[in-house]
Scaffold this active site. Structure first.
Site, PDB file in Angstrom:
ATOM      1  CE  LYS A   1       8.563   3.197 -20.143  1.00 24.41           C
ATOM      2  NZ  LYS A   1       8.143   4.614 -19.621  1.00 24.41           N
TER       3      LYS A   1
ATOM      4  CE  LYS B   1       9.184  -0.423  -9.682  1.00 26.12           C
ATOM      5  NZ  LYS B   1       8.172   0.497  -9.503  1.00 26.12           N
TER       6      LYS B   1
ATOM      7  CE  LYS C   1       8.475   7.821 -10.682  1.00 26.40           C
ATOM      8  NZ  LYS C   1       7.861   6.499 -10.945  1.00 26.40           N
TER       9      LYS C   1
ATOM     10  CB  SER D   1       5.545   1.144 -19.486  1.00 28.55           C
ATOM     11  OG  SER D   1       4.576   1.732 -18.892  1.00 28.55           O
TER      12      SER D   1
HETATM   13  P1  NAD Z   1      -3.237   6.607  -6.868  1.00 27.05           P
HETATM   14  O1  NAD Z   1      -2.944   7.925  -6.721  1.00 27.05           O
HETATM   15  O2  NAD Z   1      -4.190   6.209  -8.016  1.00 27.05           O
HETATM   16  O3  NAD Z   1      -3.889   5.956  -5.607  1.00 27.05           O
HETATM   17  C1  NAD Z   1      -3.284   6.163  -4.389  1.00 27.05           C
HETATM   18  C2  NAD Z   1      -4.314   5.502  -3.309  1.00 27.05           C
HETATM   19  O4  NAD Z   1      -3.778   5.498  -2.048  1.00 27.05           O
HETATM   20  C3  NAD Z   1      -5.582   6.416  -3.132  1.00 27.05           C
HETATM   21  O5  NAD Z   1      -6.657   5.635  -2.944  1.00 27.05           O
HETATM   22  C4  NAD Z   1      -5.416   7.251  -1.872  1.00 27.05           C
HETATM   23  O6  NAD Z   1      -6.575   7.852  -1.382  1.00 27.05           O
HETATM   24  C5  NAD Z   1      -4.442   6.533  -1.135  1.00 27.05           C
HETATM   25  N1  NAD Z   1      -3.840   6.969  -0.066  1.00 27.05           N
HETATM   26  C6  NAD Z   1      -2.928   8.261  -0.424  1.00 27.05           C
HETATM   27  N2  NAD Z   1      -2.419   8.513   0.651  1.00 27.05           N
HETATM   28  C7  NAD Z   1      -2.567   7.315   1.756  1.00 27.05           C
HETATM   29  C8  NAD Z   1      -2.210   7.396   2.901  1.00 27.05           C
HETATM   30  N3  NAD Z   1      -1.496   8.120   3.772  1.00 27.05           N
HETATM   31  N4  NAD Z   1      -2.936   6.399   3.715  1.00 27.05           N
HETATM   32  C9  NAD Z   1      -3.753   5.520   2.922  1.00 27.05           C
HETATM   33  N5  NAD Z   1      -4.039   5.774   1.782  1.00 27.05           N
HETATM   34  C10 NAD Z   1      -3.694   6.725   1.199  1.00 27.05           C
HETATM   35  O7  NAD Z   1      -1.884   6.039  -7.069  1.00 27.05           O
HETATM   36  P2  NAD Z   1      -1.417   4.591  -7.720  1.00 27.05           P
HETATM   37  O8  NAD Z   1      -1.166   4.832  -9.109  1.00 27.05           O
HETATM   38  O9  NAD Z   1      -2.571   3.411  -7.294  1.00 27.05           O
HETATM   39  O10 NAD Z   1      -0.149   4.353  -6.959  1.00 27.05           O
HETATM   40  C11 NAD Z   1      -0.192   4.104  -5.713  1.00 27.05           C
HETATM   41  C12 NAD Z   1       1.612   3.557  -5.122  1.00 27.05           C
HETATM   42  O11 NAD Z   1       1.889   2.397  -6.294  1.00 27.05           O
HETATM   43  C13 NAD Z   1       2.506   4.673  -5.527  1.00 27.05           C
HETATM   44  O12 NAD Z   1       3.449   4.419  -4.535  1.00 27.05           O
HETATM   45  C14 NAD Z   1       3.097   4.438  -6.718  1.00 27.05           C
HETATM   46  O13 NAD Z   1       4.322   5.154  -6.630  1.00 27.05           O
HETATM   47  C15 NAD Z   1       3.171   2.982  -6.902  1.00 27.05           C
HETATM   48  N6  NAD Z   1       3.228   2.450  -8.349  1.00 27.05           N
HETATM   49  C16 NAD Z   1       2.105   2.623  -9.024  1.00 27.05           C
HETATM   50  C17 NAD Z   1       2.230   2.168 -10.348  1.00 27.05           C
HETATM   51  C18 NAD Z   1       1.201   2.585 -11.668  1.00 27.05           C
HETATM   52  O14 NAD Z   1       1.279   2.059 -12.375  1.00 27.05           O
HETATM   53  N7  NAD Z   1       0.273   3.321 -11.127  1.00 27.05           N
HETATM   54  C19 NAD Z   1       3.213   1.344 -10.605  1.00 27.05           C
HETATM   55  C20 NAD Z   1       4.246   0.937  -9.669  1.00 27.05           C
HETATM   56  C21 NAD Z   1       4.296   1.445  -8.634  1.00 27.05           C
END
Ligand code: NAD
Length: 411
Positions: free
Chosen positions: A66, A90, A102, A345
């Protein structure tokens, strides 16, 4: 050290703490299957471009693989393998009947039209179709992929199988098999984990201050849920930098501002700060919710938060972990704290298999209960083995996998 090797450092500590069978450890140290595909796409100007994509299935010991599919110019095999490994751990920590997978495509979606993205997406599914399916490997959105991309993937896969296949993918829009509560799920889970951490550390949430790095899907919902529970959200950021108000933000006003301006910057009453300054603020909770490798040996000693709750995947390096242990900063690791997304999910997949849908209230209640259980399990494990929460989370994951691996048999 490459990312995959770095990701395995806490797992090695967990293996040592648990005295894990070296055979089991050797199996978990590598993905079961890695696929590289090349996708020819007719671009809008008539030219042909061949995109490279990947799908890694780290483990299917506990169930189908997944994990999301990411579209980004920097996608590479090392990253996809690492992310699939984190997904295995996880899912095991969350108690889900899944392994980890992934995928990704090397591309710059900002420079592609919707039609080009659709053709590339369908081509990717054609290439990986033999290795995916609702009982085999279930993709989902990740960086730069969304409900629309999931809808194309579902449509393409349904055509290949000649039947309706909603259960082979999650993160679909509502009304075509998506689940209530998915958008907010990761942020909600981060806050549920933080509340449990505050309970064991005897911190009153109403007196807690919070800094959130990243204001995307995870960060924005994390900030909203902290505010909903009476915590004072004092700092937020995006890739351009942060905003700070020691009195705390009115999240409703900030949300309305963000909706209108699509930026945090310029919000009335907020001081502009850098991302580096945000990470060093004297807050109760620091929630890195942007991306990997944000807390490293270069800035760890500047961190003044009492606890770190990781919304992003892999925001902390092993060197930084050592500093946090020494400073007594309580870290709720990514594979526990951001498991809320994959938990919902899983609910989406269950609802698809049953063709029976739940209300948002039901989803939130079930998610909250599962996250609390996962936190308790990891916390008790950290006490049992006298290890930090990250190593304890890997102990929980390894423990969940070791018995089925042995019982199913290794030939
Ligand atoms: P997203 O693209 O919606 O948001 C990312 C945010 O981080 C944006 O505001 C962007 O401007 C900011 N950003 C990017 N680079 C940056 C930097 N160098 N410094 C500071 N801010 C920065 O992504 P998301 O879905 O919110 O995911 C964020 C993290 O969480 C990732 O590591 C992702 O793998 C992890 N994650 C996401 C989910 C999910 O359900 N979306 C689940 C588990 C883990």
């Amino acid at each position: 050290m490459d990312l995959f090797e770095m990701a395995k450092v806490p797992m090695a500590a967990a293996e040592k703490a648990m005295n894990l069978d070296p055979g089991a450890a050797a199996i978990i140290a590598e993905p079961e299957r890695v696929l590289e595909v090349h996708i020819p796409v007719r671009m809008d100007d008539g030219s042909l471009k061949v995109f490279t994509g990947f799908r890694a299935q780290h483990s299917t010991v506990l169930g189908p693989a997944k994990g999301g599919v990411r579209y980004h110019p920097s996608v590479c095999l090392d990253e996809v393998k690492t992310l699939s490994f984190w997904m295995t751990c996880k899912c095991a920590v969350a108690g889900l009947p899944y392994g980890g997978g992934k995928g990704g495509i090397i591309c710059d979606p900002q420079k592609m039209s919707q039609r080009e993205l659709e053709r590339m997406t369908r081509g990717y599914i054609d290439r990986i179709a033999p290795c995916i399916g609702e009982k085999l490997d279930i993709p989902a959105p990740d960086m730069n992929t969304n409900g629309q991309v999931m809808a194309w993937m579902m449509d393409e896969y349904s055509k290949i199988k000649n039947q309706y296949e909603p259960g082979f993918i999650t993160g679909k829009p509502l009304g075509m098999g998506g689940s209530e509560g998915r958008t907010a799920a990761t942020g909600l889970g981060v806050v549920v984990a933080a509340m449990e951490a505050m309970k064991v550390k005897k911190i009153d949430p109403k007196k807690a201050t919070v800094a959130v790095q990243g204001y995307g899907n995870v960060g924005s919902w994390t900030a909203k849920h902290f505010a909903k529970r009476g915590c004072k959200v004092v700092a937020l950021s995006d890739i351009k930098g942060g905003i700070y108000n020691p009195k705390g933000f009115d999240m409703k006003k900030l949300d309305a501002y963000y909706e209108k301006k699509r930026t945090l910057h310029g919000f009335p009453g907020a001081k502009e700060i850098t991302n580096a300054e945000l990470l060093a603020l004297p807050v109760t909770v620091l929630a890195p919710c942007a991306m990997e490798l944000q807390l490293t040996k270069d800035n760890a000693d500047k961190v003044r938060a009492k606890m770190i709750v990781e919304g992003a995947n892999g925001p902390t390096t092993p060197d930084a972990d050592k500093v946090f242990d020494k400073k007594g900063i309580f870290v709720v690791p990514d594979i526990l704290a951001n498991g809320g997304g994959v938990t919902v999910s899983y609910f989406e997949w269950v609802q698809n298999l049953y063709r029976y849908f739940w209300t948002e209230k039901e989803v939130v209640e079930k998610q909250t209960e599962m996250m609390k259980r996962a936190f308790k399990n990891v916390y008790e494990t950290s006490k049992k083995y006298k290890v930090n929460m990250r190593v304890a989370a890997y102990c929980v994951a390894l423990n969940a996998m070791a018995m089925p691996m042995k019982m199913r048999g290794i030939y």
